[in-house]
Design a protein around this motif. Structure first.
Motif: not given
Length: 265
Positions: A6-8, A33, A242, A245-247, A249
């Protein structure tokens, strides 16, 4: 729910106001996530939120997922109390060894009415929870993030911080302060790997609007938002995800309206 991807994945998140509304939705979403989640609340529902996550994180054969530590823990916190907030951060680090995401979401609207009719005590309480609470979360959370190599702070502000709301001047002022606290902290820690952003909800179907958990917004009482409906806690949680997360960044110091177009009118 699985903490294996997951994103996290591999991250530890603290979420205040996690017992209901946006905070509860965010706790469940962050856990899906891959995050380990500290569910903080003053309502007494923090343990229930953590139990929901732990139950959903259990594999079909009845064994927990193999990421170290429980999927979530609950902690009773008054975000306006420094000792409580410090203990919340200590619990996160003591349980999981690090802190990567801090979602300062707890808030209250308080007394309604024209400014001159707002009680001084009501003003102080709203500012303490909404503004001081975000300050204390960052004051004690950011050092833990620095020790972990960086992280993401998300603060819940409000559309009222951007345009003002009638009969809620003290709330709007406190949330406006959250926006400026966010922007200034973002500058303070940009070079140290910590991003600080805010979401600005419009009228969202949460306990502040009289909603119960998982209740459906009424269709005969629609707020004046261009998308012509209530916001949903899950939609605000998705915006927070969002930013966690790294999205996101390359985003810091932003105050993002998630308001159905309210501030664009």
């Amino acid at each position: 729910m699985s903490a294996r991807a997951g994103r996290l994945a591999g991250r530890v998140a603290v979420i205040t106001g996690a017992g209901s509304g946006i905070g509860r939705s965010a706790a469940l979403l962050f856990a899906r996530e891959g995050a380990r989640v500290v569910c903080a609340d003053i309502s007494g529902r923090e343990e229930k939120a953590a139990a929901e996550i732990c139950a959903a994180a259990t594999d079909s054969d009845g064994t927990a997922a193999d990421t170290p530590g429980p999927a979530a823990v609950g902690v009773h916190v008054d975000v306006a109390n420094a000792a409580d907030v410090r203990a919340m951060i200590d619990l996160a680090v003591g349980t999981y060894g690090r802190l990567d995401v801090l979602f300062n979401n707890a808030g209250m609207s308080g007394q309604r009415g024209p400014l001159a009719e707002i009680d001084e005590d009501a003003f102080d309480t709203v500012v303490a929870v909404n503004l001081k609470g975000a300050f204390l979360g960052m004051k004690y959370g950011i050092p833990a993030m620095l020790a972990s190599g960086g992280g993401s702070v998300i603060n819940t502000a409000s559309a009222s911080a951007l345009v003002g709301w009638k009969n809620l001047a003290h709330y709007a002022a406190a949330k406006g302060g959250v926006v400026q606290l966010t922007k200034s902290a973002a500058l303070d820690y940009a070079k140290q790997g910590i991003r600080v952003n805010a979401i600005c909800p419009g009228m969202t179907w949460t306990g502040l609007a009289g909603a119960g958990d998982d209740s459906v917004p009424p269709t005969d009482m629609v707020p004046p938002q261009p998308l012509n409906r209530w916001g949903l806690p899950g939609e605000l949680a998705a915006a927070a995800l969002f930013l966690a997360s790294d999205e996101s960044s390359f985003i810091t110091g932003a105050a993002i309206p998630v308001d159905g177009g309210y501030v664009a009118r």
